[in-house]
Design a protein around this motif. Structure first.
Motif, PDB file in Angstrom:
ATOM      1  N   ALA A 167       0.840  -1.197   0.000  1.00 41.75           N
ATOM      2  CA  ALA A 167       0.000   0.000   0.000  1.00 41.75           C
ATOM      3  C   ALA A 167       0.874   1.246   0.000  1.00 41.75           C
ATOM      4  O   ALA A 167       0.589   2.225  -0.694  1.00 41.75           O
ATOM      5  N   ALA A 168       1.969   1.197   0.769  1.00 42.25           N
ATOM      6  CA  ALA A 168       2.884   2.350   0.814  1.00 42.25           C
ATOM      7  C   ALA A 168       3.459   2.583  -0.570  1.00 42.25           C
ATOM      8  O   ALA A 168       3.477   3.712  -1.083  1.00 42.25           O
ATOM      9  N   ARG A 169       3.913   1.515  -1.188  1.00 43.87           N
ATOM     10  CA  ARG A 169       4.476   1.638  -2.543  1.00 43.87           C
ATOM     11  C   ARG A 169       3.446   2.225  -3.509  1.00 43.87           C
ATOM     12  O   ARG A 169       3.760   3.112  -4.300  1.00 43.87           O
ATOM     13  N   GLY A 170       2.230   1.693  -3.414  1.00 40.23           N
ATOM     14  CA  GLY A 170       1.182   2.132  -4.331  1.00 40.23           C
ATOM     15  C   GLY A 170       0.873   3.608  -4.131  1.00 40.23           C
ATOM     16  O   GLY A 170       0.821   4.387  -5.096  1.00 40.23           O
ATOM     17  N   ALA A 171       0.695   3.998  -2.868  1.00 41.89           N
ATOM     18  CA  ALA A 171       0.309   5.385  -2.587  1.00 41.89           C
ATOM     19  C   ALA A 171       1.414   6.335  -3.037  1.00 41.89           C
ATOM     20  O   ALA A 171       1.154   7.358  -3.673  1.00 41.89           O
ATOM     21  N   LEU A 172       2.648   6.002  -2.700  1.00 45.89           N
ATOM     22  CA  LEU A 172       3.754   6.907  -3.040  1.00 45.89           C
ATOM     23  C   LEU A 172       3.966   6.945  -4.550  1.00 45.89           C
ATOM     24  O   LEU A 172       4.206   8.012  -5.123  1.00 45.89           O
ATOM     25  N   SER A 173       3.874   5.804  -5.192  1.00 46.57           N
ATOM     26  CA  SER A 173       4.045   5.785  -6.645  1.00 46.57           C
ATOM     27  C   SER A 173       2.972   6.658  -7.297  1.00 46.57           C
ATOM     28  O   SER A 173       3.259   7.437  -8.196  1.00 46.57           O
ATOM     29  N   ASP A 174       1.728   6.514  -6.809  1.00 41.09           N
ATOM     30  CA  ASP A 174       0.639   7.322  -7.379  1.00 41.09           C
ATOM     31  C   ASP A 174       0.882   8.811  -7.164  1.00 41.09           C
ATOM     32  O   ASP A 174       0.376   9.640  -7.912  1.00 41.09           O
ATOM     33  N   ASP A 175       1.626   9.158  -6.100  1.00 37.58           N
ATOM     34  CA  ASP A 175       1.925  10.563  -5.828  1.00 37.58           C
ATOM     35  C   ASP A 175       3.208  11.025  -6.517  1.00 37.58           C
ATOM     36  O   ASP A 175       3.731  12.093  -6.200  1.00 37.58           O
ATOM     37  N   PHE A 177       6.291   9.541  -6.513  1.00 40.34           N
ATOM     38  CA  PHE A 177       7.588   9.217  -5.898  1.00 40.34           C
ATOM     39  C   PHE A 177       8.271   8.090  -6.657  1.00 40.34           C
ATOM     40  O   PHE A 177       7.606   7.176  -7.167  1.00 40.34           O
ATOM     41  N   LEU A 178       9.593   8.146  -6.700  1.00 43.88           N
ATOM     42  CA  LEU A 178      10.377   7.078  -7.318  1.00 43.88           C
ATOM     43  C   LEU A 178      11.074   6.289  -6.213  1.00 43.88           C
ATOM     44  O   LEU A 178      11.633   6.877  -5.285  1.00 43.88           O
ATOM     45  N   GLU A 179      11.067   4.966  -6.350  1.00 45.12           N
ATOM     46  CA  GLU A 179      11.766   4.127  -5.369  1.00 45.12           C
ATOM     47  C   GLU A 179      13.211   3.987  -5.819  1.00 45.12           C
ATOM     48  O   GLU A 179      13.480   3.489  -6.912  1.00 45.12           O
ATOM     49  N   ILE A 180      14.125   4.465  -4.991  1.00 53.04           N
ATOM     50  CA  ILE A 180      15.553   4.432  -5.355  1.00 53.04           C
ATOM     51  C   ILE A 180      16.328   3.848  -4.180  1.00 53.04           C
ATOM     52  O   ILE A 180      16.109   4.239  -3.028  1.00 53.04           O
ATOM     53  N   GLU A 181      17.220   2.897  -4.489  1.00 53.32           N
ATOM     54  CA  GLU A 181      18.014   2.293  -3.419  1.00 53.32           C
ATOM     55  C   GLU A 181      19.278   3.110  -3.152  1.00 53.32           C
ATOM     56  O   GLU A 181      19.832   3.703  -4.067  1.00 53.32           O
ATOM     57  N   THR A 182      19.704   3.084  -1.913  1.00 58.27           N
ATOM     58  CA  THR A 182      20.932   3.789  -1.529  1.00 58.27           C
ATOM     59  C   THR A 182      21.889   2.773  -0.914  1.00 58.27           C
ATOM     60  O   THR A 182      21.461   1.691  -0.506  1.00 58.27           O
ATOM     61  N   PRO A 183      23.170   3.104  -0.823  1.00 60.14           N
ATOM     62  CA  PRO A 183      24.157   2.085  -0.435  1.00 60.14           C
ATOM     63  C   PRO A 183      24.026   1.576   0.994  1.00 60.14           C
ATOM     64  O   PRO A 183      23.583   2.295   1.884  1.00 60.14           O
ATOM     65  N   LEU A 221      19.765  12.993  -3.349  1.00 57.70           N
ATOM     66  CA  LEU A 221      18.865  12.662  -4.470  1.00 57.70           C
ATOM     67  C   LEU A 221      17.981  13.860  -4.821  1.00 57.70           C
ATOM     68  O   LEU A 221      17.623  14.059  -5.987  1.00 57.70           O
ATOM     69  N   MET A 222      17.656  14.679  -3.816  1.00 52.63           N
ATOM     70  CA  MET A 222      16.885  15.901  -4.116  1.00 52.63           C
ATOM     71  C   MET A 222      17.768  16.886  -4.890  1.00 52.63           C
ATOM     72  O   MET A 222      17.331  17.492  -5.852  1.00 52.63           O
ATOM     73  N   VAL A 223      19.026  17.012  -4.454  1.00 49.54           N
ATOM     74  CA  VAL A 223      19.937  17.905  -5.176  1.00 49.54           C
ATOM     75  C   VAL A 223      20.140  17.361  -6.600  1.00 49.54           C
ATOM     76  O   VAL A 223      20.333  18.121  -7.555  1.00 49.54           O
ATOM     77  N   ALA A 224      20.055  16.036  -6.730  1.00 50.42           N
ATOM     78  CA  ALA A 224      20.239  15.408  -8.043  1.00 50.42           C
ATOM     79  C   ALA A 224      18.992  15.528  -8.916  1.00 50.42           C
ATOM     80  O   ALA A 224      18.978  15.025 -10.044  1.00 50.42           O
ATOM     81  N   GLY A 225      17.960  16.152  -8.386  1.00 52.57           N
ATOM     82  CA  GLY A 225      16.825  16.475  -9.249  1.00 52.57           C
ATOM     83  C   GLY A 225      15.701  15.457  -9.277  1.00 52.57           C
ATOM     84  O   GLY A 225      14.782  15.578 -10.090  1.00 52.57           O
ATOM     85  N   PHE A 226      15.737  14.449  -8.393  1.00 51.46           N
ATOM     86  CA  PHE A 226      14.680  13.426  -8.470  1.00 51.46           C
ATOM     87  C   PHE A 226      13.341  13.880  -7.893  1.00 51.46           C
ATOM     88  O   PHE A 226      12.334  13.215  -8.072  1.00 51.46           O
ATOM     89  N   ASP A 227      13.370  14.965  -7.132  1.00 51.61           N
ATOM     90  CA  ASP A 227      12.128  15.613  -6.702  1.00 51.61           C
ATOM     91  C   ASP A 227      11.343  14.854  -5.632  1.00 51.61           C
ATOM     92  O   ASP A 227      10.968  15.418  -4.621  1.00 51.61           O
ATOM     93  N   ARG A 228      11.080  13.579  -5.875  1.00 43.09           N
ATOM     94  CA  ARG A 228      10.339  12.785  -4.878  1.00 43.09           C
ATOM     95  C   ARG A 228      10.936  11.378  -4.845  1.00 43.09           C
ATOM     96  O   ARG A 228      10.919  10.678  -5.857  1.00 43.09           O
ATOM     97  N   TYR A 229      11.441  11.000  -3.682  1.00 47.36           N
ATOM     98  CA  TYR A 229      12.103   9.696  -3.529  1.00 47.36           C
ATOM     99  C   TYR A 229      11.443   8.936  -2.404  1.00 47.36           C
ATOM    100  O   TYR A 229      11.007   9.528  -1.424  1.00 47.36           O
ATOM    101  N   ASP A 253      11.134   5.471   3.990  1.00 51.04           N
ATOM    102  CA  ASP A 253      11.961   6.668   3.968  1.00 51.04           C
ATOM    103  C   ASP A 253      11.547   7.521   2.771  1.00 51.04           C
ATOM    104  O   ASP A 253      11.472   7.020   1.649  1.00 51.04           O
ATOM    105  N   VAL A 254      11.267   8.792   3.027  1.00 55.63           N
ATOM    106  CA  VAL A 254      10.677   9.648   1.987  1.00 55.63           C
ATOM    107  C   VAL A 254      11.375  11.001   1.963  1.00 55.63           C
ATOM    108  O   VAL A 254      11.742  11.533   3.018  1.00 55.63           O
ATOM    109  N   GLU A 255      11.577  11.552   0.795  1.00 57.56           N
ATOM    110  CA  GLU A 255      12.112  12.909   0.680  1.00 57.56           C
ATOM    111  C   GLU A 255      11.467  13.599  -0.513  1.00 57.56           C
ATOM    112  O   GLU A 255      11.166  12.958  -1.533  1.00 57.56           O
TER     113      GLU A 255
END
Ligand code: ASP
Length: 599
Positions: A167-175, A177-183, A221-229, A253-255
Motif C-alpha cells: 500500500a505504501a508503494r502504491g500510494a507513493l508511486s501514485d503521488d 515518488f520514485l523508489e531508489i536504493e541507496t548504499p 537525491l533531491m539535489v540530483a533532481g529526483f524531486d520525490r524519492y 523513507d521519503v524525501e
C-alpha cells in the motif's frame, strides 16, 4: 479469505486448492491439497487430521469406508508437521459436525490417498499451540523460528506487513515518488547512534559504515533532481538494545523537493490512509491533527502524547498559591509551577494507589505527587486544608472540579514535572480503563533545534543536524543555540513516535553553523559532510521528508506490543540471532586478510 485475497494461485504441481480455501463450492469434487499435519484425532476406526498451509486448516477425514487400506495403514506413522499431498473428495459436513470456528468448518476432505512428501522429526516447540496455552518462551521461539513462523497468527502478521508495504508503494508511486536504493556500504551518517562498521579488505585499516538511515543520500537525491524519492529502507544502529529496539529495522523513507510542512504531511497522510485501509481495513480521517512541541509539553508533559487518554494537564499555580500552602508557594518562588490533571470520577481511587502514584512521580524525577479529591462533603488530600471559602470557589471555577473528581498534582520546575505528569497520566489512565480504543494520531511540530545532552549539558540535535532552524542568521544560531526552534516534526500514534522528519537546512552557511554548535571544527565538517555540502554548492532545492517506522506501524496494525512479532528473523534484546547463531567468531586467517587482529 477469497482466493485472490491470499494471492496464492490455486493450482500448482502438488495441489489444486490451498487448504484454507476449500469450501462448499468444491462439494462433490475431487481435489488435491498439500500442507503440514497440524493435529490429529483418532476416533476408533475413523481418523481426523487437520492439514495446514498459510491459508488455514482443512479437516481430512480418514475412514475405511472411503479410504483404501494402504492409506489407512500409513496413517499410523504420521507425525505432527509431516508434509503431505492428499487427494480426496470434498463433502459437506453433517450439520452437527459443522465447526463455525474454522473457515473451512462446513466441509471435510474424504481422503482417497496421500503421499508423505517429507517427515518431521519430534518437535522442539509446538506449532499447533492450543489457544488456551501459553506460547513457548521467546528464546525457544526465536531459536526455532521456522516452526514459530508456521503458526497461523505469525503468517497473518506477515501478510499484513506485506499488504502495508504494498500500500505504501502504491500510494507513493501514485503521488509521483520514485523508489531508489541507496548504499549499504557507506560512510558514517549521524542519527545519534553508533555505526556498525565493516572492515575493508581491499583498503586495510579503512571501514565502511552500515547506514543508520539513508538521510544524506536522500537529500543528495533531491539535489540530483529526483524531486520525490522513497525507499522501504533497512537501517542499522549499534545501540544498547532496549526492550523493543532492533539493531536492524525498517523505515519507509521519503524525501521531497520544493515543499513545506503542509506538502510533506499531506503525502505522509495519504500514504498512511492507504496503508491502514489496505492492510487493516481502518479508515483514517484526514487531516491528522497537529500540535506544537510546546503545546504537547504543556498539555501532556511529553512530545509523544497518548491521546487515547482524555485528560489534559492544567496549570494549578494560580489556584493553589498565596493560600499558605508551602509546596505550591515554594515551587512558584523557585520559578516553577504546580501542574496536574483532573480524573473525572477518580475520587474512588484508593489511598494505596495514590501513594504508588507518588512513588511513580519520584521515579520519574519529580519530588513527588499530591492528590486532591472533591466529594459532596468537601476536600481531601494534602492541599485540602488550604481550600476554604473563596479559595475553594476559585479552584472549582478555574478547573471545573466536580464532586467525585480526583486531581493529581506535581510541583516544581517544568523539566522535572513534565516527565512525572506524563507517566502518571499514562499509568492512571491504564489503571482506570480511561485509555480509549482505537488509533489516535497527532503531528507534533516545531521542535527545538537542540537539546541539552543529559551528561555534558552540551547541545545535541533534537532531530538530526540536517534540520532547518527557524532563524536564518548563522551568528544568532551560534550565540544562543538553545533558543532556536526548528522545522522538525514527529507523527505520534497512541503515545508512540511512529515517524519523524523535517524540512532540511539547504543553506550551506547555516548548515555549517549547526555542525559547529555540535562541536565540529571545519576539518571535521569537511571530512564527514564535505560531500553533502559540496553537492549543495551547485544549486540545491528546498526539501524535506520523513521516515516512518515500518516495524512499529505493522506491530500496531496487528495489535502486538513487540516489533519482534512482525520481523521474520529478529535479534534478541542482546542483539543475537539465535537461529543462525550471529554474531559469531571468525578464524584468525580471515581477520588477517582484513588487516585486523583481536586484542
Ligand atoms: N533520517 C531520519 C530518521 O531516520 C528521518 C528523516 O529525517 O527523514 O529518523
Amino acid at each position: 479469505m477469497s482466493e485472490s485475497e491470499t494471492g496464492l494461485p490455486g493450482g500448482t504441481a502438488w495441489r489444486d486448492v490451498p487448504c484454507g480455501l476449500v469450501g462448499e463450492k468444491h462439494a462433490g469434487q475431487s481435489v488435491r491439497v498439500a500442507g503440514w499435519v497440524h493435529r490429529r484425532r483418532d476416533l476408533g476406526g475413523v481418523v481426523f487430521v487437520h492439514l495446514r498451509d498459510r491459508t488455514g486448516l482443512l479437516q481430512l477425514a480418514f475412514n475405511p469406508d472411503w479410504t483404501p487400506a494402504p492409506a489407512m495403514d500409513a496413517l499410523a506413522g504420521l507425525n505432527p508437521e509431516d508434509v503431505l499431498a492428499v487427494e480426496g473428495g470434498v463433502e459437506l459436513r453433517p450439520e452437527q459436525a459443522v465447526n463455525p470456528e474454522m473457515a473451512t468448518g462446513s466441509v471435510e476432505l474424504r481422503v482417497h490417498g496421500f503421499e508423505r512428501l517429507s517427515e518431521s522429526a519430534p518437535l522442539p516447540i509446538l506449532v499447533a499451540v492450543p489457544p488456551e496455552e501459553d506460547l513457548p518462551s521467546e528464546e525457544l521461539r526465536l531459536r526455532h523460528r521456522v516452526l514459530d513462523l508456521r503458526r497461523l497468527e505469525m503468517q497473518r502478521n506477515f501478510k499484513v506487513r506485506h499488504l502495508a508495504a504494498n500500500a505504501a508503494r502504491g500510494a507513493l508511486s501514485d503521488d509521483g515518488f520514485l523508489e531508489i536504493e541507496t548504499p549499504f556500504l557507506t560512510r558514517r551518517t549521524p542519527e545519534g547512534a553508533r555505526d556498525y562498521l565493516v572492515p575493508s579488505r581491499i583498503h586495510p585499516g579503512e571501514f565502511y559504515a552500515l547506514p543508520q538511515s539513508p538521510q544524506l543520500y536522500k537529500q543528495m537525491l533531491m539535489v540530483a533532481g529526483f524531486d520525490r524519492y522513497f525507499q522501504i529502507a533497512r537501517c542499522l544502529r549499534d545501540e544498547d538494545l532496549r526492550a523493543d529496539r532492533q539493531p536492524e529495522f525498517t523505515q519507509i523513507d521519503v524525501e521531497m523537493a520544493f515543499v513545506d510542512e503542509d506538502d510533506v504531511f499531506a503525502a505522509a497522510e495519504r500514504m498512511l490512509q492507504r496503508i491502514l485501509r489496505e492492510a487493516a481495513e481502518i479508515e483514517l480521517e484526514l487531516p491528522v491533527p497537529r500540535m506544537t512541541h510546546a503545546e504537547a509539553l504543556e498539555h501532556y508533559g511529553t512530545d509523544k502524547p497518548d491521546l487515547r487518554i482524555p485528560w489534559k494537564l492544567e496549570d494549578f499555580t494560580e489556584a493553589l498559591t498565596g493560600l499558605g500552602f508551602g509546596i505550591a508557594d515554594g515551587a512558584r518562588e523557585a520559578g516553577g509551577r504546580v501542574r496536574g490533571f483532573r480524573v473525572p470520577g477518580g475520587g474512588s481511587i484508593p489511598r494505596s494507589r495514590l501513594d504508588a502514584a507518588n512513588e511513580a512521580a519520584r521515579a520519574h524525577g519529580a519530588r513527588g505527587a499530591m492528590w486532591l479529591k472533591r466529594s459532596e462533603q468537601g476536600w481531601s488530600g494534602p492541599p485540602a486544608r488550604f481550600l476554604e471559602g473563596e479559595a475553594a470557589d476559585r479552584i472549582v471555577a478555574l478547573h471545573a472540579i466536580e464532586p467525585g473528581d480526583l486531581v493529581l498534582l506535581v510541583a516544581g520546575p517544568d523539566p522535572e514535572t513534565s516527565p512525572a505528569l506524563d507517566a502518571l497520566r499514562r499509568q492512571i489512565g491504564q489503571e482506570t480503563g480511561a485509555v480509549r480504543e482505537g488509533f489516535r494520531w497527532t503531528w507534533v511540530t516545531d521542535f527545538p533545534l537542540f537539546e541539552r545532552d543529559a551528561e555534558t549539558g552540551q547541545p545535541v540535535a533534537s532531530h538530526h543536524p540536517f534540520t532547518m532552524p527557524d532563524v536564518s542568521d548563522p551568528e544568532l544560531l551560534e550565540s544562543d543555540p538553545f533558543s532556536v526552534g526548528s522545522r522538525a516534526y514527529d507523527l505520534v500514534l497512541n503515545g508512540t513516535e511512529l515517524c519523524s522528519g523535517s524540512i532540511r537546512c539547504h543553506v550551506p552557511e547555516l548548515q555549517k553553523a549547526i555542525l559547529r554548535v555540535l562541536g565540529m571544527d571545519e576539518a571535521e565538517i569537511e571530512s564527514r559532510f564535505g560531500f553533502l555540502l559540496e553537492s549543495f554548492r551547485y544549486g540545491v532545492p528546498p526539501h524535506g521528508g520523513f521516515a516512518m517506522g515500518f516495524d512499529r506501524l505493522v506491530a500496531m496494525l496487528v495489535g502486538t506490543n513487540s516489533i519482534r512479532e512482525v520481523i521474520a528473523f529478529p535479534k534478541t534484546t542482546a542483539a543475537r540471532g539465535l537461529l543462525e547463531g550471529a554474531p559469531s567468531p571468525v578464524a584468525a586467517g580471515e581477520l588477517a586478510e582484513l588487516g585486523l587482529h583481536l586484542r
